[in-house]
Structures are given as C-alpha cells and as structure tokens.
Write an enzyme that holds these catalytic residues in place. Structure first.
Site, PDB file in Angstrom:
ATOM      1  N   LYS A   1      -2.154  -1.650  -3.666  1.00  0.00           N
ATOM      2  CA  LYS A   1      -2.747  -0.193  -3.639  1.00  0.00           C
ATOM      3  C   LYS A   1      -1.886   0.726  -3.740  1.00  0.00           C
ATOM      4  O   LYS A   1      -1.227   0.952  -3.183  1.00  0.00           O
ATOM      5  CB  LYS A   1      -4.051  -0.360  -2.463  1.00  0.00           C
ATOM      6  CG  LYS A   1      -4.811   0.944  -2.248  1.00  0.00           C
ATOM      7  CD  LYS A   1      -5.627   0.805  -0.967  1.00  0.00           C
ATOM      8  CE  LYS A   1      -6.383   2.054  -0.756  1.00  0.00           C
ATOM      9  NZ  LYS A   1      -7.213   2.247   0.417  1.00  0.00           N
TER      10      LYS A   1
ATOM     11  N   LYS B   1       0.805  -1.265   0.183  1.00  0.00           N
ATOM     12  CA  LYS B   1      -0.108  -0.076  -0.048  1.00  0.00           C
ATOM     13  C   LYS B   1       0.934   1.250   0.016  1.00  0.00           C
ATOM     14  O   LYS B   1       1.645   1.396   1.051  1.00  0.00           O
ATOM     15  CB  LYS B   1      -0.939  -0.023   1.382  1.00  0.00           C
ATOM     16  CG  LYS B   1      -1.786   1.245   1.199  1.00  0.00           C
ATOM     17  CD  LYS B   1      -2.757   0.997   2.470  1.00  0.00           C
ATOM     18  CE  LYS B   1      -3.719   2.406   2.681  1.00  0.00           C
ATOM     19  NZ  LYS B   1      -4.627   2.175   3.746  1.00  0.00           N
TER      20      LYS B   1
END
Length: 328
Positions: A251, A198
């Site tokens: 992400k 992320k």
C-alpha cells in the site's frame, strides 16, 4: 530481412487477443472498502472521493448485499467512532462501530467475507496509530504497549464476526502479537492479511477525509515506510511471514508496482495491492472533467496490478469494475 516472427498475428482479432491474454481481472480479485459511522439512515458522501460514502450500519448492510450480488467476495471495514480517546477505546470495545457493522453484515450476508482493518488511528484523539509518549508532538508511537491494544482489537473484531484481520499500523511485531492473541482466544483459524509494506504516502489524503483519521500533529513517517525504500519492503514481508502472516499487502499500489512485483517474487503467499484513495480520486476527477474514459483507465490500472503480481486488489472502484466485467 523479412521478420521470421510476427507477434501481430496474435493481435488480429478481439477473440484471439482474449485467448492469449496473460492477465485478467475478475470479481474474485476484488475487495471493497466501506466506512462505518454511528447512527441510522446515514450516507454521507466523501467530498474528495466521489461515489464513496460514510455509512451507518443499516446502510453498510445494504451495501454489503449489493457487493455480494455483484460477485465481489469480500469487504474491508473501517470505522469512525462517536468519540475518540488516547486508549483507542472505539477500536477494541465490543460495541465499537466496526464490531457492530461486522455482526450486522455476517447476519445479513453470511457468505460475504468481512475483513476488519485493525488499526487505531481512527479511534485515537491524536490521530496516530497507538500510544504516544506523554508530551511528544512528533508522532513517535510507543511500539510494544501499542501491540497490546492491537491484540485486544483483533480479538474483539473476530468475536463480532470478522473473518480476516488486517493490521495496518506498521508496528514492529504486530503480526506475532495479533497471532498470539487470536490463538489464545481460540481463533487459530482466522487468517491475518498484514499491511506488510505500507508507505508514508501522500496518496492517502482523501482517505483521511473518509475515515476522519488525519494525525493532529506530526506525521506517520516514524512507523510507515519511506517511499524511497524498496529492499526494506522485502525485510518487512519476511518478518511478517516469520510471525505468521497468511497474506501480505502493499500500500499504495499505483506508484509501488515494482514493490508488488518484488514481494510476489519473494514469497508464495497471496499478495494484495491497495488501490488507495488518492489513486481513486485522481481517476474520478479526470473522468468527471471528461479527460479520460473512466472504465478503460480503471480496468487498465487493475489489470496492471495483476500483471505486477497482485492476487487481490482492494479498490474503491470494485463495484463499478464488477458491473463492467459483467457487461463485457
């Protein structure tokens, strides 16, 4: 010389192109994010995300039924609590907003998979993903004390009905901490979908409007990954696998398809790509201005995630994509 091979032969007819297509998107690939808020009958559209709403639990249930009827197998729940504090009480309390929404959805649509986003930023008064050192205005989260909060949150979410836990705070050791907490509570069969890679991305802006989770000071670069790093993503996924992750997430997705590819090549676990809010809003803005075909751009983008190696796609386009697939 005249070409021996003519690749265009296999492009000459729509049905032939369909037969030899390497990657396709189906509703099985999709996960739809939902934002739960306290109250009854509430549907507040997020201004920076046209078509996305903050919903009260009763409205979440209505939406969950639509999602299930469209053939989408799962939702992921984010919560906006009534009040926030330094202990992130709304994240782990048995009466927390995600807990209420999870219970209501599982009662109404038992076969729909409910994923709980297991993070703390929406629930802390400072907007960071855990405990902070007193007086620290840089956003450096205290890692190990925060793990205890994440364990409590995960157990509470599963107790309320969540089928999958998705820790997203990028704390060191968070998968192991949550795995041990779930196992100790008797939930050893609950999978963990880890936000393993992320990034500290500018693409999250509209999400922070939707989840009311922007940090009050500093930023999240001391715990989310630097956008310039690729090899570090492999290190992170290897650590999460060793700690017991069942699925891995990258992400954002659109600007990180090389990372999706590298992660998929490095593991045999399912890989999820999060088509984040900024990616969604850019497409929506362009479509609303008539600059692009929304359906064609969305489906091309989702297909590109599959081509990069994603097995699952979290996307705010999920309902529209399911309708387009049904009518194709």
């Amino acid at each position: 010389m005249f070409p021996t091979h003519r690749p265009r032969r296999l492009r000459s007819h729509p049905q032939l192109r369909r037969m030899v297509r390497e990657n396709i998107v189906t509703t099985n690939d999709l996960i739809y994010p939902l934002f739960a808020v306290p109250g009854i009958g509430i549907a507040n559209e997020v201004k920076s995300m046209p078509g996305v709403y903050q919903l009260s639990v009763d409205k979440i249930v209505e939406e969950a039924k639509q999602v299930y009827d469209l053939g989408i197998p799962a939702i992921i729940l984010f919560g906006i609590p009534e009040s926030k504090d330094t202990e992130a009480t709304g994240a782990w309390h048995d009466c927390g907003i995600v807990q209420k929404a999870a219970t209501a959805v599982k009662e109404a649509v038992p076969d729909l998979i409910v994923i709980a986003d297991t993070c703390l930023c929406e629930y802390t008064s400072h907007g960071h993903c855990g405990y902070l050192q007193v007086g620290d205005l840089t956003g450096r989260v205290l890692n190990d004390p925060t793990l205890e909060l994440l364990k409590k949150t995960a157990v509470s979410q599963v107790k309320a009905g969540a089928d999958i836990i998705a820790p997203s705070g990028m704390m060191d050791g968070f998968v192991q901490a949550i795995r041990s907490g779930l196992d100790e509570a008797g939930y050893e069969n609950i999978p963990i979908l880890a936000y393993s890679a992320k990034y500290a991305s500018a693409y999250y802006g509209p999400f922070r409007d939707a989840a009311d989770g922007a940090p009050q000071f500093g930023d999240r670069s001391t715990y989310q990954m630097d956008p310039g790093n690729g090899q570090e993503a492999i290190k992170e996924i290897e650590l999460d696998i060793a700690e017991g992750a069942d699925m891995l997430m990258v992400k954002p997705a659109l600007a990180y398809m090389d990372i999706i590819w590298r992660v998929k090549q490095a593991t045999n676990l399912p890989v999820a790509a999060y088509n984040v809010s900024g990616e969604y809003s850019m497409v929506k803005a362009a479509a609303l201005n008539g600059w692009i075909s929304e359906e064609k751009v969305v489906m091309e983008t989702l297909t590109s995630f599959k081509r990069a190696g994603a097995d699952l796609i979290l996307t705010y386009h999920a309902k529209d994509a399911a309708r387009w697939l049904k009518n194709a």
